[in-house]
Motif scaffolding. Structure first.
Motif, PDB file in Angstrom:
ATOM      1  N   ARG A  33       0.838  -1.193   0.000  1.00 52.34           N
ATOM      2  CA  ARG A  33       0.000   0.000   0.000  1.00 52.34           C
ATOM      3  C   ARG A  33       0.873   1.243   0.000  1.00 52.34           C
ATOM      4  NH1 ARG A  33      -4.414  -1.120  -1.902  1.00 52.34           N
ATOM      5  NH2 ARG A  33      -5.356   0.703  -0.938  1.00 52.34           N
ATOM      6  N   HIS A  64      -0.344   6.365  -4.774  1.00 51.29           N
ATOM      7  CA  HIS A  64      -0.290   6.084  -6.202  1.00 51.29           C
ATOM      8  C   HIS A  64      -0.287   7.387  -6.990  1.00 51.29           C
ATOM      9  CE1 HIS A  64      -1.033   4.113 -10.035  1.00 51.29           C
ATOM     10  NE2 HIS A  64      -1.892   5.101 -10.282  1.00 51.29           N
ATOM     11  N   GLU A 118      -2.491   0.495 -14.648  1.00 54.17           N
ATOM     12  CA  GLU A 118      -3.144   1.550 -13.870  1.00 54.17           C
ATOM     13  C   GLU A 118      -4.662   1.440 -13.944  1.00 54.17           C
ATOM     14  OE1 GLU A 118      -2.857   6.294 -12.939  1.00 54.17           O
ATOM     15  OE2 GLU A 118      -1.692   5.446 -14.587  1.00 54.17           O
ATOM     16  N   TRP A 136      -5.735  -1.216 -11.602  1.00 55.21           N
ATOM     17  CA  TRP A 136      -5.708  -0.775 -10.207  1.00 55.21           C
ATOM     18  C   TRP A 136      -6.882   0.147  -9.903  1.00 55.21           C
ATOM     19  CZ3 TRP A 136      -4.823   4.291  -8.288  1.00 55.21           C
ATOM     20  CH2 TRP A 136      -4.774   4.358  -6.882  1.00 55.21           C
ATOM     21  N   SER A 166     -10.065  -1.596  -9.318  1.00 56.05           N
ATOM     22  CA  SER A 166     -10.152  -2.366  -8.067  1.00 56.05           C
ATOM     23  C   SER A 166     -10.576  -1.507  -6.877  1.00 56.05           C
ATOM     24  CB  SER A 166      -8.801  -3.026  -7.763  1.00 56.05           C
ATOM     25  OG  SER A 166      -7.826  -2.045  -7.404  1.00 56.05           O
ATOM     26  N   LYS A 183      -2.426  -8.403  -9.212  1.00 57.19           N
ATOM     27  CA  LYS A 183      -2.878  -7.526  -8.125  1.00 57.19           C
ATOM     28  C   LYS A 183      -1.704  -7.004  -7.292  1.00 57.19           C
ATOM     29  CE  LYS A 183      -5.721  -7.632  -3.916  1.00 57.19           C
ATOM     30  NZ  LYS A 183      -6.574  -8.492  -3.057  1.00 57.19           N
ATOM     31  N   ASN A 184      -0.720  -7.841  -7.037  1.00 53.68           N
ATOM     32  CA  ASN A 184       0.450  -7.450  -6.246  1.00 53.68           C
ATOM     33  C   ASN A 184       1.605  -6.953  -7.110  1.00 53.68           C
ATOM     34  OD1 ASN A 184      -0.866  -8.249  -3.887  1.00 53.68           O
ATOM     35  ND2 ASN A 184      -0.146 -10.363  -4.105  1.00 53.68           N
ATOM     36  N   GLU A 214      -0.703  -4.230 -11.463  1.00 51.32           N
ATOM     37  CA  GLU A 214      -2.004  -3.645 -11.143  1.00 51.32           C
ATOM     38  C   GLU A 214      -2.118  -3.216  -9.681  1.00 51.32           C
ATOM     39  OE1 GLU A 214      -5.286  -5.196 -14.366  1.00 51.32           O
ATOM     40  OE2 GLU A 214      -5.287  -6.134 -12.387  1.00 51.32           O
ATOM     41  N   SER A 215      -1.010  -3.154  -8.993  1.00 50.59           N
ATOM     42  CA  SER A 215      -1.017  -2.720  -7.591  1.00 50.59           C
ATOM     43  C   SER A 215      -0.878  -1.207  -7.504  1.00 50.59           C
ATOM     44  CB  SER A 215       0.121  -3.382  -6.813  1.00 50.59           C
ATOM     45  OG  SER A 215       1.366  -2.860  -7.246  1.00 50.59           O
ATOM     46  N   GLU A 216      -0.977  -0.710  -6.294  1.00 51.62           N
ATOM     47  CA  GLU A 216      -0.862   0.730  -6.065  1.00 51.62           C
ATOM     48  C   GLU A 216       0.533   1.253  -6.397  1.00 51.62           C
ATOM     49  OE1 GLU A 216      -2.749   3.719  -2.703  1.00 51.62           O
ATOM     50  OE2 GLU A 216      -2.098   1.709  -2.129  1.00 51.62           O
ATOM     51  N   ALA A 224       2.478  -0.011  -8.642  1.00 51.04           N
ATOM     52  CA  ALA A 224       2.614  -0.129 -10.101  1.00 51.04           C
ATOM     53  C   ALA A 224       3.978  -0.631 -10.563  1.00 51.04           C
ATOM     54  CB  ALA A 224       2.314   1.217 -10.768  1.00 51.04           C
TER      55      ALA A 224
END
Length: 441
Positions: free
Chosen positions: A64, A67, A299, A302, A305, A354-355, A358-360, A362
């Motif tokens: 976390r 972003h 992006e 993300w 989501s 996701k991790n 496409e995560s925060e 990036a």
């Protein structure tokens, strides 16, 4: 322009995904066994893991961070270029594997998805996006085969030249896979619309098989298992700790430390017709466009989501409208009718995206430290994940040391219409496979 922009982005994505559903390939195709005979890919292993629901090694972490939309150009390195190696797309063993009905159901779903994607993916001068008009779709790699003689008296022998004539292509726009008296197969770059038109108008003496090349079949066998293994994973060196080491300690590196410094690379081959550029600058521009597309798709994934409350904290860049989410573009994280949601292998891929990209975070550190090294002829290139002469990453989770970043990058590369093949490098050290040698310590 906050939540309204987010809704417009997500709505456009939904329209794009729904537009996939209208595609109908028709014509002749290959079953799973026949396809694997023509192309030696990692599809067998992947389908087995999906059907069995087997869990692959993966590393998850709380990721976390604040972003911000960022793009990073891939830099080139001045180095000796490797000799271009012909893509290893040879016929597989003649031994017949055992495929269950579940294997075939998943294969049918994936092939259907490949057709829908081929009809909907568009790339103009600015970005990659989805379209509801098949005439706007970007060319992508197709597997073309002529098989069996329908009319023994015909002069048409189903040769490479016959296929080139049907698709109005030059020989350098194709890659020959196999050729025999009763079957010719090659990879050709064309649009889904042209493929459909050729199939509908084909009246030759041979059966014609036309199939878009599925993203997961572009990933070489064993690549994903390798890059998530402890031996291949990019080592992360804490810079503050490294500064504390004395020069004497630096000189006393053991064998494991030494071979741990080899450069991890992702090798990417272009589709026929795209490679063979005249200058390195041309290749670098193409690669940077690809990386920009991948970061944009990540992006969008993300942003999609986020819940409504989280989404209102961000203003959406209008350039992302129409861009598909990476998880929608990659076949194994898109909807598979034959696979339940709690399938372990599908969960592995979804968590990797996701991790990862496409995560925060990036995977921002991974993109900032990447180097690109063209191969001879500019038909392919290496992406160096941990360049020895480049800036060190400052953060683990967003760097190439996070296996989710590397895995999601490979998945993203495989979805791009410019790409024919992607694999990881496996260098040799004193006669040993480096990744395997490290895993033994």
């Amino acid at each position: 322009m906050m939540s309204s922009n987010i809704k417009s982005v997500i709505f456009f994505i939904a329209v794009g995904v729904l537009s996939f559903a209208s595609a109908d390939a028709g014509g002749e195709t290959l079953d799973l066994y026949e396809f694997q005979k023509v192309l030696r890919t990692g599809l067998d292993s992947e389908l087995t893991k999906i059907v069995d629901g087997s869990q692959s090694n993966t590393r998850e972490a709380d990721q976390r961070e604040i972003h911000t939309k960022r793009r990073y150009n891939v830099r080139r390195r001045t180095a000796n270029r490797d000799s271009y190696e012909q893509l290893d797309l040879l016929s597989s063993s003649s031994s017949s594997p055992s495929y269950s009905a579940e294997h075939e159901h998943v294969w049918d779903d994936l092939l259907d998805f490949a057709w829908k994607t081929a009809e909907a993916v568009k790339r103009d001068e600015q970005r990659l996006s989805v379209t509801s008009n098949p005439a706007e779709a970007h060319p992508c790699p197709f597997l073309i085969c002529t098989r069996g003689r329908k009319d023994p008296s015909s002069d048409n022998d189903g040769s490479v030249q016959d296929i080139m004539k049907m698709f109005d292509k030059r020989n350098d726009e194709s890659l020959l896979l196999s050729s025999s008296h009763n079957e010719t197969c090659l990879i050709l770059t064309t649009t889904a619309l042209q493929a459909q038109q050729v199939m509908e108008s084909h009246e030759g003496s041979h059966h014609l098989v036309v199939m878009p090349l599925l993203d997961i079949t572009k990933i070489h066998a064993g690549t994903i298992d390798e890059v998530v293994s402890p031996g291949w994973s990019v080592p992360f060196v804490d810079q503050s700790e490294q500064l504390k080491l004395s020069s004497d300690m630096q000189e006393k590196k053991n064998e494991t430390d030494a071979i741990n410094e080899w450069e991890r690379m992702i090798v990417v081959d272009f589709v026929p017709g795209l490679g063979g550029m005249k200058e390195e600058a041309e290749l670098l521009e193409v690669v940077n466009n690809m990386m920009a597309d991948i970061q944009d798709m990540g992006e969008v994934g993300w942003l999609r989501s986020l819940d409504k409350e989280e989404a209102e904290e961000f203003v959406i860049d209008e350039s992302l409208v129409g861009v598909p989410a990476l998880s929608d573009m990659f076949s194994l994280t898109s909807s598979l009718r034959s696979v339940v949601n709690d399938n372990a292998r599908i969960s592995f891929w979804r968590n990797s995206l996701k991790n990862g990209i496409e995560s925060e975070h990036a995977c921002s550190e991974m993109f900032t430290t990447l180097f690109v090294k063209p191969r001879a002829g500019y038909f392919s290139y290496d992406l160096v994940m941990n360049p020895s002469d480049g800036p060190p990453p400052q953060d683990y989770e967003s760097s190439a040391s996070n296996p989710a970043c590397v895995t999601s990058l490979i998945a993203a590369i495989s979805t791009h219409p410019y790409v024919l093949s992607v694999k990881a490098n496996f260098p040799i050290y004193h006669g040993w496979h480096v990744a395997h040698k490290l895993d033994s310590f």
